[in-house]
Each structure stands twice: as structure tokens, then as C-alpha cells.
Design a protein around this motif. Structure first.
Motif, PDB file in Angstrom:
ATOM      1  N   THR A 109       0.843  -0.994  -0.309  1.00  0.00           N
ATOM      2  CA  THR A 109       0.149  -0.132   0.079  1.00  0.00           C
ATOM      3  C   THR A 109       0.574   1.597  -0.178  1.00  0.00           C
ATOM      4  N   VAL A 110       1.207   1.517  -0.849  1.00  0.00           N
ATOM      5  CA  VAL A 110       2.264   2.270  -1.126  1.00  0.00           C
ATOM      6  C   VAL A 110       1.536   3.946  -1.147  1.00  0.00           C
ATOM      7  N   PRO A 111       2.620   4.637  -0.128  1.00  0.00           N
ATOM      8  CA  PRO A 111       1.278   6.672  -0.024  1.00  0.00           C
ATOM      9  C   PRO A 111       1.121   6.775  -1.606  1.00  0.00           C
ATOM     10  N   ASP A 112       0.010   7.882  -2.058  1.00  0.00           N
ATOM     11  CA  ASP A 112      -0.132   8.428  -2.452  1.00  0.00           C
ATOM     12  C   ASP A 112       1.454   9.320  -3.056  1.00  0.00           C
ATOM     13  N   GLN A 113       1.721  10.028  -1.776  1.00  0.00           N
ATOM     14  CA  GLN A 113       2.768  11.048  -2.210  1.00  0.00           C
ATOM     15  C   GLN A 113       3.950  10.666  -1.063  1.00  0.00           C
ATOM     16  N   TRP A 114       5.267  11.093  -2.145  1.00  0.00           N
ATOM     17  CA  TRP A 114       7.018  10.798  -1.118  1.00  0.00           C
ATOM     18  C   TRP A 114       7.314  11.820  -1.098  1.00  0.00           C
ATOM     19  N   GLN A 130       4.540  10.826 -10.672  1.00  0.00           N
ATOM     20  CA  GLN A 130       6.281  11.287 -10.853  1.00  0.00           C
ATOM     21  C   GLN A 130       6.648  10.113 -10.063  1.00  0.00           C
ATOM     22  N   PHE A 131       6.781   9.097  -9.575  1.00  0.00           N
ATOM     23  CA  PHE A 131       7.352   7.951  -8.767  1.00  0.00           C
ATOM     24  C   PHE A 131       6.181   6.761  -8.493  1.00  0.00           C
ATOM     25  N   ILE A 132       7.183   5.706  -8.942  1.00  0.00           N
ATOM     26  CA  ILE A 132       7.091   4.360  -8.907  1.00  0.00           C
ATOM     27  C   ILE A 132       7.693   3.533  -7.746  1.00  0.00           C
ATOM     28  N   ALA A 133       6.957   3.433  -6.762  1.00  0.00           N
ATOM     29  CA  ALA A 133       8.132   2.323  -5.576  1.00  0.00           C
ATOM     30  C   ALA A 133       7.166   1.531  -5.369  1.00  0.00           C
ATOM     31  N   ALA A 134       7.644   0.276  -5.285  1.00  0.00           N
ATOM     32  CA  ALA A 134       7.497  -1.116  -4.333  1.00  0.00           C
ATOM     33  C   ALA A 134       8.155  -1.305  -3.563  1.00  0.00           C
ATOM     34  N   SER A 135       7.872  -3.153  -2.749  1.00  0.00           N
ATOM     35  CA  SER A 135       8.100  -3.567  -1.347  1.00  0.00           C
ATOM     36  C   SER A 135       9.449  -3.532  -1.782  1.00  0.00           C
ATOM     37  N   THR A 141       6.133  -4.477   6.410  1.00  0.00           N
ATOM     38  CA  THR A 141       6.507  -3.498   6.480  1.00  0.00           C
ATOM     39  C   THR A 141       7.579  -2.999   5.543  1.00  0.00           C
ATOM     40  N   ALA A 142       7.448  -2.175   4.631  1.00  0.00           N
ATOM     41  CA  ALA A 142       8.611  -1.507   4.048  1.00  0.00           C
ATOM     42  C   ALA A 142       8.751  -0.386   4.506  1.00  0.00           C
ATOM     43  N   THR A 143      10.244   0.317   4.994  1.00  0.00           N
ATOM     44  CA  THR A 143      10.492   1.242   5.951  1.00  0.00           C
ATOM     45  C   THR A 143      11.990   2.202   5.702  1.00  0.00           C
ATOM     46  N   ILE A 144      11.870   3.233   5.542  1.00  0.00           N
ATOM     47  CA  ILE A 144      12.971   4.483   4.951  1.00  0.00           C
ATOM     48  C   ILE A 144      12.500   5.768   6.302  1.00  0.00           C
ATOM     49  N   ASP A 145      13.367   5.768   7.116  1.00  0.00           N
ATOM     50  CA  ASP A 145      13.505   7.052   8.342  1.00  0.00           C
ATOM     51  C   ASP A 145      13.972   7.435   7.638  1.00  0.00           C
ATOM     52  N   ALA A 146      13.853   8.808   7.707  1.00  0.00           N
ATOM     53  CA  ALA A 146      14.770   9.814   7.105  1.00  0.00           C
ATOM     54  C   ALA A 146      16.804   9.653   7.126  1.00  0.00           C
ATOM     55  N   ALA A 147      16.277   8.682   5.879  1.00  0.00           N
ATOM     56  CA  ALA A 147      17.092   8.662   5.318  1.00  0.00           C
ATOM     57  C   ALA A 147      17.779   9.312   4.287  1.00  0.00           C
ATOM     58  N   GLU A 148      19.438   9.694   4.102  1.00  0.00           N
ATOM     59  CA  GLU A 148      19.569  10.639   2.863  1.00  0.00           C
ATOM     60  C   GLU A 148      20.151   9.892   1.463  1.00  0.00           C
ATOM     61  N   THR A 294      14.952  11.715   3.333  1.00  0.00           N
ATOM     62  CA  THR A 294      13.480  11.011   2.576  1.00  0.00           C
ATOM     63  C   THR A 294      12.924  10.278   3.890  1.00  0.00           C
ATOM     64  N   SER A 295      11.605   9.537   3.804  1.00  0.00           N
ATOM     65  CA  SER A 295      11.497   8.558   4.700  1.00  0.00           C
ATOM     66  C   SER A 295       9.627   8.474   4.343  1.00  0.00           C
ATOM     67  N   LEU A 296      10.228   7.294   4.163  1.00  0.00           N
ATOM     68  CA  LEU A 296       8.675   6.694   3.458  1.00  0.00           C
ATOM     69  C   LEU A 296       8.356   5.476   4.374  1.00  0.00           C
ATOM     70  N   THR A 297       7.238   4.878   4.646  1.00  0.00           N
ATOM     71  CA  THR A 297       6.873   3.575   5.351  1.00  0.00           C
ATOM     72  C   THR A 297       5.690   3.285   5.165  1.00  0.00           C
ATOM     73  N   PHE A 298       5.439   2.061   4.505  1.00  0.00           N
ATOM     74  CA  PHE A 298       4.253   1.597   3.940  1.00  0.00           C
ATOM     75  C   PHE A 298       4.107  -0.219   4.205  1.00  0.00           C
ATOM     76  N   SER A 299       3.069  -0.627   3.862  1.00  0.00           N
ATOM     77  CA  SER A 299       2.276  -2.019   4.922  1.00  0.00           C
ATOM     78  C   SER A 299       2.200  -2.940   3.218  1.00  0.00           C
ATOM     79  N   ASN A 300       3.006  -4.165   3.244  1.00  0.00           N
ATOM     80  CA  ASN A 300       2.681  -5.125   2.796  1.00  0.00           C
ATOM     81  C   ASN A 300       2.214  -6.112   3.393  1.00  0.00           C
ATOM     82  N   ALA A 301       0.799  -6.180   2.412  1.00  0.00           N
ATOM     83  CA  ALA A 301       0.097  -7.559   2.586  1.00  0.00           C
ATOM     84  C   ALA A 301       0.408  -8.728   1.460  1.00  0.00           C
TER      85      ALA A 301
END
Ligand SMILES: [Zn+2]
Length: 570
Positions: A109-114, A130-135, A141-148, A294-301
Motif C-alpha cells: 500500500t504505497v502512499p500517494d505522496q512521497w 512522478q514516482f512508482i515504488a514497490a517493496s 512493512t517496508a520503511t525508509i526512516d529519515a535517510a539521506e 526522505t522517509s517512506l513507510t508502507f505496509s505489505n500484504a
């Protein structure tokens, strides 16, 4: 360039065929590569046969043949029935027709905004446009936490070209922004405009993970990818399938951005994308920290499902050679049911990709079986699953081969088909890589067609379908690309047709069987594959890689292992 040995083989084969034509009336049956029995067998490769198979597999009833769906099962059943009906023996698990394997389905479930931040400033990218992301992980959960974010140029580490974009910089926990493709301006560097494995997204993601990165963003441009943005959108959206993860390093998030979005992202850091890309063309390039986080977290079924390759064998007639095989492949899956197109159609029928390839291989299988005497080596027909999800079926087969790789003479893969009519050319993907060149030239000459190398070498076609899984384990492998020179058409007509297909049909619901399809050329290509496979199956020696080819070492290793274990190998 052909090696002299390969040239000698080619000349020998041509000479053989010519010699046979002259002495046809006195030569015994099956004495040459183009025997009268073979000529009779190819009469069974007809437009009607091909159309019938495409009609079935590309019908809405098969639901686009998405892995592990009802359409997938229906497809596998149909293929097993076909192989059975034409007289092949089941070659799958436990004496059946299928080699089944588990695949992990990841529904993110990738958020609509990054969003990306630099001090007080923020850039928000929109998913889809503008972007496409996948786990990158098989976790909840897939997560990027305040990464440079770090720009790493091409993201390539290639000792043989004395090229390393990382320069030992610590990229642990970073998100890497990567230029697509490989350096293409110098023929001596990464094979010039021929895309090598280094230029592929799978290489880039795997390498970024080995660097310890948590995410990777590949900058899409149509020329550097070889396909438009919409292919990224449709290929990376919806449930993604992978073989179960092993011990390898993995990214949390894999993603693509458009060139415009990449420009906005580097602008946030006060940089210019064109300048960065230019700097990446130097060996002295070093990773550039953008100072953007940037941070990006989303859940994976997650789901675990299974699908299967479907395989049958025609035993060889020569007691010495019958334990070696020529493997024909065509992937039986497509994208299933997905996002609707402009007409509201949600079924990705995959008529050309790859009902057409399956049809050609079945027609070849049938013709080979109809020979009065089976080819010397065995023929395996292998319809692989889940190709569209990253060559999963052929990767699984290559990791669990039913025949030792040192006994697989060659792989002839069909992915797609010529739907545009009779052609004067053969687009042969893999030219120069192996001794298959000689066989291909002999058969093309027989059909009065000209062998052309990959007309789109920048697209890396050799690595984009199932033949790559075989090359990877050392098996000389080939497939046919799209011809461009069509009988009765203007010089640029072919390229226009291909462009139209790429733009509106490739991996879209519009890849359907229509009245605009012409099957004459597809018949020629199936006949082509029949002769190529028959010649390989009957030749004294198995094909070999051109010395120095990137896959030669794998072949040598397979042959050495076989020599060691000998009779114990399957
Ligand atoms: Zn395909």
C-alpha cells in the motif's frame, strides 16, 4: 566478431546444406539439416494452428494469465493437455506435467505522496505520475526512516572495465539515486550502446542492496530504459511476485522516478540533473550526497502462492545423445487483471506477449514430434510461469533443473511473435555470443532471410526474457526479436508498427488478437525455430559460447561439474 572456429562451423553447416540440396535424390532420409522429412514436418506449422492457440490463451476466459490465478491454472491445464495430445511425455514433478514452485506475492500500500526535505524546504512527489515504488522486502512493512539521498551515477561496480561508482563510500542506510542504463558512448566501455546486465534495473537494485542502502531510485527516461513511463507504471503496480527471499541483502524500497521528478529532487539540493549525469560519465565520479532526506513507510500484504512451469519431453533417438536436451521455452503468464485502460478494459490478455510465443513453441513441438524419427538429442518443451514478474519460472527452473545444465545443449526462447507479416530479415538476439550464430545463419539462408543483430541493443533484450536464466547457468541461448523489413511494405513501416505496439499495446489491456494481425511471418519464425532446434539436436557437438563471452565461465563450470559427477547427474 565470430571466432574462426565458429566461422568454420558456420561454413561447414552451409556447405553441408548446399551439398545436401545437390544430392537430395540420392541421399538417405535425414542425411542433412534440411531433410525431406523435416520439410514434410513443417507443413504442420500453419497459420490456422497458431491462430487457434492464440485465440484460446488470449481470450478473456483466461483472465490475462496472472500467476496463481484461475486463469493461470486454466492455462497450465490447457498446455499439459496440448503436450499430451501431441505425444510428449510429462517431465515435471512426480511424473506429472508441472514443476511447481512457491512465489511470494507482495501487495504494497504505497502512499500517494512521497516527500523529500532539505532544511525548511519540502518536495512532494505524486505516485503514478512522478514516482512508482514497490517493496524490496518480504516483510509486513517496508520503511525508509529519515535517510539521506545520495546520487551514485550509474550505480555500477565493474572491475573488468575498471569502473566503480561507489568508490568505497559508506552508503549504509542511504537512498541511492541512480542513472539508468550503462555507459553507452564508447564501444570499448560496457559494449558501447549494447546494454549489458550492468544497465538493468535488477542489477542496480541488487548492487545498491549490497552497498547497504535502504532504498534505490532509478531515474527513468524512455531512451535509457528502452520503454516509456507507462510500462514502469503498469509493471510495478499491483501485486508483485518473487521467489522466496534467500540470504541476500535487500533494499527496503525499490523505486523509479520520471526525469522531471528527478530534476525537482536534485533542484531541492541546489543541483542540476544534467550536470550530475554528465559528471557520472567520468571514471573519477564519486557519489554525491544531496543533503536531502526522505522517509517512506508502507505496509505489505504478503501471500504465498504457487504456480508452475509446464514441461514435456520428446525422448531423443540416439542412445549416446538422448540424455542431452534442447529446451524450447515460452512464458505462459501475463499480467492478469489490472488497472483499466481508456476503454475500461481491465484484462491484460497478452496476446502477443506471450500467447503468440506459446503458440509458436507448441507448433514446433508438434512438428518435431511428427518426424518419422525423433531428433538425436531429446527435446524439452518448457512453458515457464511468472516471467512478467522477473523471469521467476525460468529462474526457478535454472536453480532446480530437471536435466543437468551441462547436458542442456541450448535454449531457444520465444517471447512475442511477428504479427506484422512476412519479413525479409531475422532479428536475432544474441548474435556474436555463441556458436548458435552458425546454425541461425544457415537456417536464415534457407528462408532467404537476412540475419540482423539486435536493432535495439540499448534495450538489453538478451536479459529481459527467459533465455537469460539459461545463459546465467551457462546454456547457450537465443531468441528472435522483432523483424523490421516486411515484404510489400515501405522501409519505415516495420519500425512504425513496432513503435505503435510499444506505445499502446505492450503490457497494456490492448495487447489483444485483432484483425490487424498477420500470421505469415510468425509461421516463418516457428519454422525457423524448428530447424534451428533440429540442427542442434542432431549435431555432433553441443553449441558453445564465443570465447570471452560473459557466460562462458558458467558453461565451463557446468561441464566440469558434470564430468565430475557424471552418471549421478539428472
Ligand atoms: Zn513476454
Amino acid at each position: 566478431m565470430l571466432s574462426s572456429k565458429v566461422q568454420a562451423l558456420a561454413i561447414h553447416l552451409v556447405w553441408l546444406s548446399m551439398g545436401f540440396v545437390v544430392t537430395a535424390c540420392t541421399a538417405p532420409e535425414d542425411a542433412g539439416p534440411f531433410s525431406s522429412a523435416g520439410e514434410k514436418a513443417i507443413e504442420g506449422i500453419t497459420e490456422e494452428l497458431l491462430i487457434g492457440i492464440v485465440e484460446v490463451l488470449a481470450s478473456d476466459e483466461y483472465e490475462g494469465r496472472g500467476p496463481a490465478t484461475a486463469g493461470d491454472k486454466r492455462t497450465r491445464r490447457y498446455l499439459a493437455q496440448q503436450l499430451d495430445a501431441i505425444g510428449y511425455l510429462p517431465a515435471g514433478d512426480n511424473g506429472g506435467w508441472e514443476q511447481s514452485f512457491d512465489i511470494i506475492g507482495i501487495n504494497a500500500t504505497v502512499p500517494d505522496q512521497w516527500s523529500f526535505t532539505m532544511g525548511e524546504e519540502e518536495l512532494v512527489l505524486q505516485r503514478w505520475d512522478q514516482f512508482i515504488a514497490a517493496s524490496g522486502v518480504q516483510h509486513a512493512t517496508a520503511t525508509i526512516d529519515a535517510a539521506e539521498v545520495v546520487f551514485v551515477g550509474y550505480g555500477i561496480d565493474a572491475p573488468e572495465y575498471d569502473w566503480n561508482d561507489f568508490k568505497g563510500q559508506d552508503l549504509n542506510g542511504k537512498v541511492l539515486l541512480i542513472v539508468n542504463n550503462d555507459p553507452d558512448w564508447d564501444p570499448g566501455l560496457f559494449a558501447g550502446d549494447t546494454r549489458l546486465y550492468y544497465g538493468r534495473w535488477d542489477y542496480k537494485y541488487a548492487t545498491a542492496a549490497q552497498q547497504g542502502a535502504v532504498g534505490a531510485i532509478i531515474i527513468h527516461t524512455a531512451p535509457s530504459a528502452g520503454y516509456p513511463w507507462q510500462v514502469v507504471q503498469t509493471s510495478w503496480t499491483g501485486e508483485q511476485f518473487e521467489l522466496p527471499a534467500g540470504a541476500e541483502s535487500r533494499l527496503q524500497v525499490v523505486s523509479w522516478v520520471t526525469e522531471d521528478a528527478a530534476q525537482s529532487l536534485v533542484s531541492l539540493a541546489g543541483k542540476d540533473l544534467a550536470e550530475l549525469v554528465e559528471s557520472a560519465k567520468e571514471r573519477t565520479f564519486r557519489p554525491v550526497s544531496l543533503g536531502v532526506t526522505t522517509s517512506l513507510t508502507f505496509s505489505n500484504a504478503l501471500s504465498e502462492v504457487s504456480t508452475a512451469n509446464v514441461l514435456g519431453i520428446l525422448p531423443g533417438s540416439d542412445p549416446e545423445l538422448a540424455d542431452e536436451v534442447v529446451i524450447y521455452t515460452a512464458h505462459h503468464d501475463h499480467l492478469g487483471i489490472g488497472v483499466a485502460d481508456d476503454t475500461g478494459d481491465t484484462i491484460y490478455n497478452g496476446a502477443r506477449d506471450n500467447a503468440a510465443g506459446v503458440a509458436q513453441v507448441l507448433a514446433i513441438a508438434n512438428a518435431l514430434q511428427s518426424l518419422p524419427q525423433a531428433p538425436k538429442r531429446s527435446i524439452m518443451i518448457l512453458f515457464v510461469a511468472a516471467e512478467e514478474q522477473g523471469l521467476l519460472g525460468s529462474k526457478y527452473y535454472a536453480a532446480h533443473p530437471t536435466v543437468h545444465p551441462g547436458r542442456i545443449a541450448a535454449n531457444i526462447n520465444y517471447d512475442g511473435g511477428n504479427i506484422w507479416g512476412k519479413s525479409r530479415d531475422v532479428s536475432y538476439i544474441g548474435l556474436g555470443k555463441s556458436s548458435l550464430d552458425g546454425v541461425v545463419r544457415t537456417v536464415a539462408e534457407r528462408q532467404s532471410r537476412i540475419v540482423k543483430p539486435d536493432l535495439f541493443p540499448d534495450r538489453g533484450m538478451y536479459y529481459r526474457s527467459d533465455q537469460f536464466s539459461f545463459a546465467h547457468i551457462g546454456v547457450p541461448a537465443m531468441y528472435l526479436g522483432k523483424p523490421t523489413d516486411f515484404v510489400g511494405r515501405s522501409a519505415d513501416w516495420g519500425l512504425q508498427q513496432i513503435q505503435e505496439y510499444e506505445d499502446v499495446r505492450y503490457h497494456q489491456p490492448g495487447d489483444e488478437l485483432t484483425d490487424s494481425w498477420f500470421f505469415e511471418g510468425m509461421v516463418d519464425d516457428a519454422v525457423f525455430g524448428f530447424w534451428v532446434g533440429l540442427m542442434i539436436a542432431n549435431a555432433a557437438e553441443m553449441p558453445s559460447w564465443t570465447p570471452g563471452d560473459e557466460f562462458e565461465a558458467a558453461r565451463k563450470a557446468a561441464l566440469a561439474e558434470l564430468a565430475e559427477i557424471g552418471g549421478q547427474a539428472p
